[in-house]
Motif scaffolding. Structure first.
Motif, PDB file in Angstrom:
ATOM      1  N   UNK A  44       0.843  -1.192   0.000  1.00  0.00           N
ATOM      2  CA  UNK A  44       0.000   0.000   0.000  1.00  0.00           C
ATOM      3  C   UNK A  44       0.879   1.242   0.000  1.00  0.00           C
ATOM      4  N   UNK A  45       0.666   2.101  -0.975  1.00  0.00           N
ATOM      5  CA  UNK A  45       1.390   3.370  -1.042  1.00  0.00           C
ATOM      6  C   UNK A  45       0.524   4.453  -0.408  1.00  0.00           C
ATOM      7  N   UNK A  46       1.173   5.346   0.352  1.00  0.00           N
ATOM      8  CA  UNK A  46       0.427   6.429   0.986  1.00  0.00           C
ATOM      9  C   UNK A  46       1.346   7.630   1.178  1.00  0.00           C
ATOM     10  N   UNK A  47       0.757   8.725   1.648  1.00  0.00           N
ATOM     11  CA  UNK A  47       1.507   9.976   1.786  1.00  0.00           C
ATOM     12  C   UNK A  47       1.028  10.732   3.009  1.00  0.00           C
ATOM     13  N   UNK A  48       1.904  11.569   3.520  1.00  0.00           N
ATOM     14  CA  UNK A  48       1.543  12.490   4.588  1.00  0.00           C
ATOM     15  C   UNK A  48       2.001  13.866   4.123  1.00  0.00           C
ATOM     16  N   UNK A  49       1.054  14.643   3.627  1.00  0.00           N
ATOM     17  CA  UNK A  49       1.421  15.954   3.074  1.00  0.00           C
ATOM     18  C   UNK A  49       2.022  16.869   4.128  1.00  0.00           C
ATOM     19  N   UNK A  50       1.563  16.758   5.365  1.00  0.00           N
ATOM     20  CA  UNK A  50       2.066  17.626   6.433  1.00  0.00           C
ATOM     21  C   UNK A  50       3.532  17.331   6.740  1.00  0.00           C
ATOM     22  N   UNK A  51       3.942  16.082   6.522  1.00  0.00           N
ATOM     23  CA  UNK A  51       5.320  15.687   6.807  1.00  0.00           C
ATOM     24  C   UNK A  51       6.170  15.584   5.545  1.00  0.00           C
ATOM     25  N   UNK A  52       5.575  15.856   4.385  1.00  0.00           N
ATOM     26  CA  UNK A  52       6.298  15.691   3.114  1.00  0.00           C
ATOM     27  C   UNK A  52       6.942  14.303   3.026  1.00  0.00           C
ATOM     28  N   UNK A  53       6.159  13.312   3.337  1.00  0.00           N
ATOM     29  CA  UNK A  53       6.690  11.944   3.405  1.00  0.00           C
ATOM     30  C   UNK A  53       5.808  10.975   2.627  1.00  0.00           C
ATOM     31  N   UNK A  54       6.472  10.096   1.899  1.00  0.00           N
ATOM     32  CA  UNK A  54       5.827   9.024   1.152  1.00  0.00           C
ATOM     33  C   UNK A  54       6.104   7.718   1.872  1.00  0.00           C
ATOM     34  N   UNK A  55       5.141   6.810   1.838  1.00  0.00           N
ATOM     35  CA  UNK A  55       5.292   5.516   2.511  1.00  0.00           C
ATOM     36  C   UNK A  55       4.984   4.371   1.550  1.00  0.00           C
TER      37      UNK A  55
END
Length: 120
Positions: A68-79
């Protein structure tokens, strides 16, 4: 543009790992991003892509239903959450970014990669 991966390691078959990619130096929320891997003695293989601005996602058939790909825009981080790992998932995993198109195997920007080894 700077992309820094973390979270790789050694895991047993059937196990899980979560990769992270800390992004900086570009407008994160408007880019396409993704993960590409390279197993020993094999060509680059696209794994998954996401549009940070809209959240649409795509997966390679080999990982569909397990990753599963995801993102956290507040942290500028991709997972990349990886479950039910198999020995054939062993590879160096690269975070990638592109301002104009979905990430495949020729994005504009690359991280340095993180090693994932699936072995008992």
């Amino acid at each position: 543009v700077q992309l820094v991966e973390s979270g790789g390691g050694l895991v047993q078959p059937g196990g899980s790992l979560t990769l992270s990619c800390a992004a900086s130096g570009f407008p994160f929320s408007s880019y396409y991003m993704g993960w590409v891997r390279q197993a020993p003695r094999k060509a680059l293989e696209w794994v998954s892509s996401i549009y940070i601005g809209g959240g649409g996602t795509y997966y390679a058939d080999s990982v569909q239903g397990r990753f599963t790909i995801s993102k956290d825009n507040a942290k500028n981080t991709l997972y990349l959450q990886m479950n039910s790992l198999k020995p054939e998932d062993t590879a160096v995993y690269y975070c990638a970014a592109d301002p104009n198109r979905w990430v495949t195997t020729t994005p504009d920007y690359w991280g340095h990669g993180t090693q994932v080894t699936v072995s008992s």
